[in-house]
Write a protein that holds these residues in place. Structure first.
Motif, PDB file in Angstrom:
ATOM      1  N   GLU A  35       0.677  -1.398   0.188  1.00  0.00           N
ATOM      2  CA  GLU A  35      -0.105  -0.185  -0.006  1.00  0.00           C
ATOM      3  C   GLU A  35       0.970   1.916   0.518  1.00  0.00           C
ATOM      4  O   GLU A  35       0.676   2.003  -0.748  1.00  0.00           O
ATOM      5  CB  GLU A  35      -0.693   0.146   0.985  1.00  0.00           C
ATOM      6  N   ARG A  36       2.016   1.556   0.375  1.00  0.00           N
ATOM      7  CA  ARG A  36       2.722   2.618   1.331  1.00  0.00           C
ATOM      8  C   ARG A  36       3.723   2.808  -0.346  1.00  0.00           C
ATOM      9  O   ARG A  36       3.955   3.434  -0.979  1.00  0.00           O
ATOM     10  CB  ARG A  36       3.507   2.499   2.284  1.00  0.00           C
ATOM     11  N   PHE A  39       1.128   4.119  -3.118  1.00  0.00           N
ATOM     12  CA  PHE A  39       1.717   5.645  -2.857  1.00  0.00           C
ATOM     13  C   PHE A  39       2.973   6.468  -3.720  1.00  0.00           C
ATOM     14  O   PHE A  39       2.397   7.259  -4.706  1.00  0.00           O
ATOM     15  CB  PHE A  39       1.650   6.482  -1.414  1.00  0.00           C
ATOM     16  N   LEU A  40       3.614   5.675  -3.703  1.00  0.00           N
ATOM     17  CA  LEU A  40       5.134   6.750  -3.626  1.00  0.00           C
ATOM     18  C   LEU A  40       5.273   6.375  -5.665  1.00  0.00           C
ATOM     19  O   LEU A  40       5.588   6.683  -6.330  1.00  0.00           O
ATOM     20  CB  LEU A  40       6.217   5.781  -3.468  1.00  0.00           C
ATOM     21  N   SER A  43       3.062   8.133  -8.166  1.00  0.00           N
ATOM     22  CA  SER A  43       3.677   9.846  -8.043  1.00  0.00           C
ATOM     23  C   SER A  43       4.283   9.630  -9.418  1.00  0.00           C
ATOM     24  O   SER A  43       5.219  10.516  -9.323  1.00  0.00           O
ATOM     25  CB  SER A  43       3.507  10.455  -6.988  1.00  0.00           C
ATOM     26  N   CYS A  47       5.108  11.483 -13.062  1.00  0.00           N
ATOM     27  CA  CYS A  47       6.267  12.450 -13.042  1.00  0.00           C
ATOM     28  C   CYS A  47       6.724  12.310 -13.966  1.00  0.00           C
ATOM     29  O   CYS A  47       6.939  12.775 -15.469  1.00  0.00           O
ATOM     30  CB  CYS A  47       6.654  12.537 -11.418  1.00  0.00           C
TER      31      CYS A  47
ATOM     32  N   ASN B  46       5.358  16.704  -6.631  1.00  0.00           N
ATOM     33  CA  ASN B  46       4.336  16.045  -6.379  1.00  0.00           C
ATOM     34  C   ASN B  46       5.446  14.244  -5.797  1.00  0.00           C
ATOM     35  O   ASN B  46       5.499  14.090  -4.303  1.00  0.00           O
ATOM     36  CB  ASN B  46       3.564  15.465  -7.372  1.00  0.00           C
ATOM     37  N   CYS B  47       6.114  14.584  -6.588  1.00  0.00           N
ATOM     38  CA  CYS B  47       7.014  13.646  -7.270  1.00  0.00           C
ATOM     39  C   CYS B  47       8.489  13.448  -5.465  1.00  0.00           C
ATOM     40  O   CYS B  47       8.320  12.210  -4.453  1.00  0.00           O
ATOM     41  CB  CYS B  47       7.759  12.789  -8.053  1.00  0.00           C
ATOM     42  N   SER B  50       6.580  13.115  -1.983  1.00  0.00           N
ATOM     43  CA  SER B  50       6.322  11.728  -1.898  1.00  0.00           C
ATOM     44  C   SER B  50       7.219  10.918  -1.381  1.00  0.00           C
ATOM     45  O   SER B  50       7.254   9.607  -0.298  1.00  0.00           O
ATOM     46  CB  SER B  50       5.513  11.063  -3.501  1.00  0.00           C
ATOM     47  N   MET B  51       8.493  10.924  -2.460  1.00  0.00           N
ATOM     48  CA  MET B  51       9.735  10.516  -1.817  1.00  0.00           C
ATOM     49  C   MET B  51       9.738  10.672   0.177  1.00  0.00           C
ATOM     50  O   MET B  51      10.306  10.118   0.765  1.00  0.00           O
ATOM     51  CB  MET B  51      11.027  11.188  -2.561  1.00  0.00           C
ATOM     52  N   LEU B  53       8.160  12.265   2.037  1.00  0.00           N
ATOM     53  CA  LEU B  53       6.882  11.474   3.196  1.00  0.00           C
ATOM     54  C   LEU B  53       7.351   9.886   3.810  1.00  0.00           C
ATOM     55  O   LEU B  53       7.442   9.843   5.012  1.00  0.00           O
ATOM     56  CB  LEU B  53       5.756  12.092   2.830  1.00  0.00           C
ATOM     57  N   PHE B  54       7.219   9.682   2.595  1.00  0.00           N
ATOM     58  CA  PHE B  54       7.621   8.138   2.525  1.00  0.00           C
ATOM     59  C   PHE B  54       8.919   7.430   3.258  1.00  0.00           C
ATOM     60  O   PHE B  54       8.443   6.757   4.308  1.00  0.00           O
ATOM     61  CB  PHE B  54       7.969   7.633   0.995  1.00  0.00           C
ATOM     62  N   PHE B  57       8.209   9.586   6.954  1.00  0.00           N
ATOM     63  CA  PHE B  57       6.888   8.414   7.849  1.00  0.00           C
ATOM     64  C   PHE B  57       6.474   7.143   7.974  1.00  0.00           C
ATOM     65  O   PHE B  57       5.535   6.622   7.384  1.00  0.00           O
ATOM     66  CB  PHE B  57       6.066   9.994   7.351  1.00  0.00           C
ATOM     67  N   GLU B  58       7.687   6.757   7.807  1.00  0.00           N
ATOM     68  CA  GLU B  58       7.387   4.945   7.797  1.00  0.00           C
ATOM     69  C   GLU B  58       6.570   4.315   8.197  1.00  0.00           C
ATOM     70  O   GLU B  58       5.947   3.345   7.686  1.00  0.00           O
ATOM     71  CB  GLU B  58       8.423   4.317   8.569  1.00  0.00           C
ATOM     72  N   ARG B  61       0.366   5.313   6.926  1.00  0.00           N
ATOM     73  CA  ARG B  61      -0.619   4.834   5.955  1.00  0.00           C
ATOM     74  C   ARG B  61      -0.799   5.680   4.385  1.00  0.00           C
ATOM     75  O   ARG B  61      -0.833   7.146   4.849  1.00  0.00           O
ATOM     76  CB  ARG B  61      -1.895   3.869   5.887  1.00  0.00           C
ATOM     77  N   GLU B  62      -1.226   4.874   3.702  1.00  0.00           N
ATOM     78  CA  GLU B  62      -1.110   5.664   2.658  1.00  0.00           C
ATOM     79  C   GLU B  62      -2.112   6.796   2.162  1.00  0.00           C
ATOM     80  O   GLU B  62      -1.754   8.086   1.775  1.00  0.00           O
ATOM     81  CB  GLU B  62      -1.622   4.519   1.498  1.00  0.00           C
ATOM     82  N   LEU B  65      -0.438   9.546   3.917  1.00  0.00           N
ATOM     83  CA  LEU B  65       0.432  10.366   3.168  1.00  0.00           C
ATOM     84  C   LEU B  65       0.282  11.449   2.155  1.00  0.00           C
ATOM     85  O   LEU B  65       0.178  12.126   1.719  1.00  0.00           O
ATOM     86  CB  LEU B  65       1.105   8.720   2.698  1.00  0.00           C
ATOM     87  N   SER B  66      -1.266  11.160   1.313  1.00  0.00           N
ATOM     88  CA  SER B  66      -1.932  11.365   1.061  1.00  0.00           C
ATOM     89  C   SER B  66      -1.851  12.706   0.982  1.00  0.00           C
ATOM     90  O   SER B  66      -1.859  13.889   0.600  1.00  0.00           O
ATOM     91  CB  SER B  66      -2.717  11.176   0.183  1.00  0.00           C
ATOM     92  N   ARG B  69       0.873  15.266   1.904  1.00  0.00           N
ATOM     93  CA  ARG B  69       1.036  15.721   0.877  1.00  0.00           C
ATOM     94  C   ARG B  69       0.740  16.397   0.152  1.00  0.00           C
ATOM     95  O   ARG B  69       0.946  17.895  -0.299  1.00  0.00           O
ATOM     96  CB  ARG B  69       1.281  14.791  -0.786  1.00  0.00           C
ATOM     97  N   LEU B 199     -14.251  12.675  -1.828  1.00  0.00           N
ATOM     98  CA  LEU B 199     -14.200  10.998  -0.959  1.00  0.00           C
ATOM     99  C   LEU B 199     -13.278  10.862  -0.099  1.00  0.00           C
ATOM    100  O   LEU B 199     -11.932  10.617  -0.601  1.00  0.00           O
ATOM    101  CB  LEU B 199     -14.378   9.476  -1.873  1.00  0.00           C
TER     102      LEU B 199
END
Lengths: 223, 223
Positions: A35-36, A39-40, A43, A47, B46-47, B50-51, B53-54, B57-58, B61-62, B65-66, B69, B199
């Motif tokens: 799932e994580r 997300f990555l 994006s 890109c 955005n990319c 994402s990198m 935050l990924f 913040f281990e 969840r998805e 993170l979204s 971001r 949503l």
């Protein structure tokens, strides 16, 4: 399918195959799952597609580039590539998902493919992920014909709604922006029954309508 | 401001300053302008976020993170960074925009900053763009507190609507997904008067509500 075969098809060899394995693990299988990564990967894909379209279509404006990109990163497109890779055979799914045909479900395959892109990035860096994506997207990029924008988006939306017996969308002109020689139109596509209202833009009313239809379709497919 | 000063503040020196100049050119100035660069820069940003935050913040969840971001790439955040750089002084605007205060308009500044990210990429590659973005985002990333999710999103949405005398949103539970030990909730945030229905998802109803409010706010701000 062995991880060996999959890596050959991806055109990338992992230093750490645990990353690939995690990308192939659906949440129904347990933790850690993809799932994580998804997300990555989503994006990164966005890109890389932006870069490809920016370089390839020098004449396209922002709104048209966005529309083409949306058609390349949506579930349909990812599903098609995942199918060509036989990605379903490599997935790790929980028993319930496995029995109910999860390994051929478009959403599961599309998510896993995005996760694989993230795994390549984590293993080999951005350029490695970029070249894997560029390579897999060669056939889809070859089909892009930006001059025939989404003649299909309005038709596709209409068909989608008819199949579900929902009344056809209405297109409402919202505003015209910019000066006379470089005007841009904003049109709303409304499907009140499904709570959808999307805004499209373009250098003509027709293109703005097509874009709004494309966005509505994306929103409906994601629901 | 000279391009020299701006490059110092960005921490990046262009091999081809024409790219930087194009990124600073608003469409009101003429062609070529920064519209296509903005398309590209937006997805690079955005990319990179994402990198970041990924990696940072281990535990998130998805969906979380979204949400985080979204708060980092929206106009407010970009505007703040652009202001700190005095980017407005370096912009090239048409006469009309200049007179009406275009060089301090948040949307123009945010778009130009995204275009600058694209220019760095085109000049020096992805890693160069990534390090410029990472550096500029240090203060904003330091403020991210994912454990106090968007207590603020619902409040911010409420305030936004009240300021415009629009009735408050309603939050509707759409569905609960997944098995009991790993459930996920889907909630719709509805502002019928403005044609908004977004949503949100999350491991609790509260978090799903916050996410849906965040998305509604993003949609309203983009209108």
């Amino acid at each position: 399918m062995t991880l060996e075969t999959l890596q050959n098809r991806l055109g990338y060899r992992f230093a750490d195959t645990k990353l690939l394995l995690e990308a192939l693990t659906h949440r129904s299988f347990g933790l850690p799952n993809n799932e994580r990564f998804e997300f990555l990967g989503d994006s990164i894909l966005n890109c890389v597609m932006s870069m490809a379209l920016f370089a390839r279509f020098e004449q396209l404006r922002e709104g048209e580039l966005s529309r083409v990109r949306a058609s390349l990163v949506r579930q349909d497109a990812l599903h098609r590539i995942a199918r060509d890779l036989d990605l379903g055979e490599a997935l790790r799914l929980g028993e319930g998902e496995l029995k109910s045909g999860g390994s051929s479900r478009p959403s599961i395959l599309a998510d896993a493919l995005e996760a694989v892109f993230a795994a390549v990035f984590l293993d080999g860096g951005f350029d490695a992920a970029r070249s894997v994506i560029d390579r897999l997207y060669v056939p889809l990029l070859a089909e892009v014909d930006p001059r025939r924008p989404s003649k299909d988006a309005k038709t596709a939306l209409q068909e989608w709604l008819q199949a579900r017996k929902v009344a056809l969308p209405t297109y409402v002109m919202v505003q015209a922006l910019g000066e006379a020689h470089a005007q841009e139109f904003e049109v709303a596509c409304e499907v009140p029954k499904l709570g959808i209202r999307t805004l499209g833009r373009g250098p003509s009313r027709r293109i703005a309508e097509q874009q709004s239809a494309e966005l509505a379709l994306t929103a409906l497919r994601a629901k």
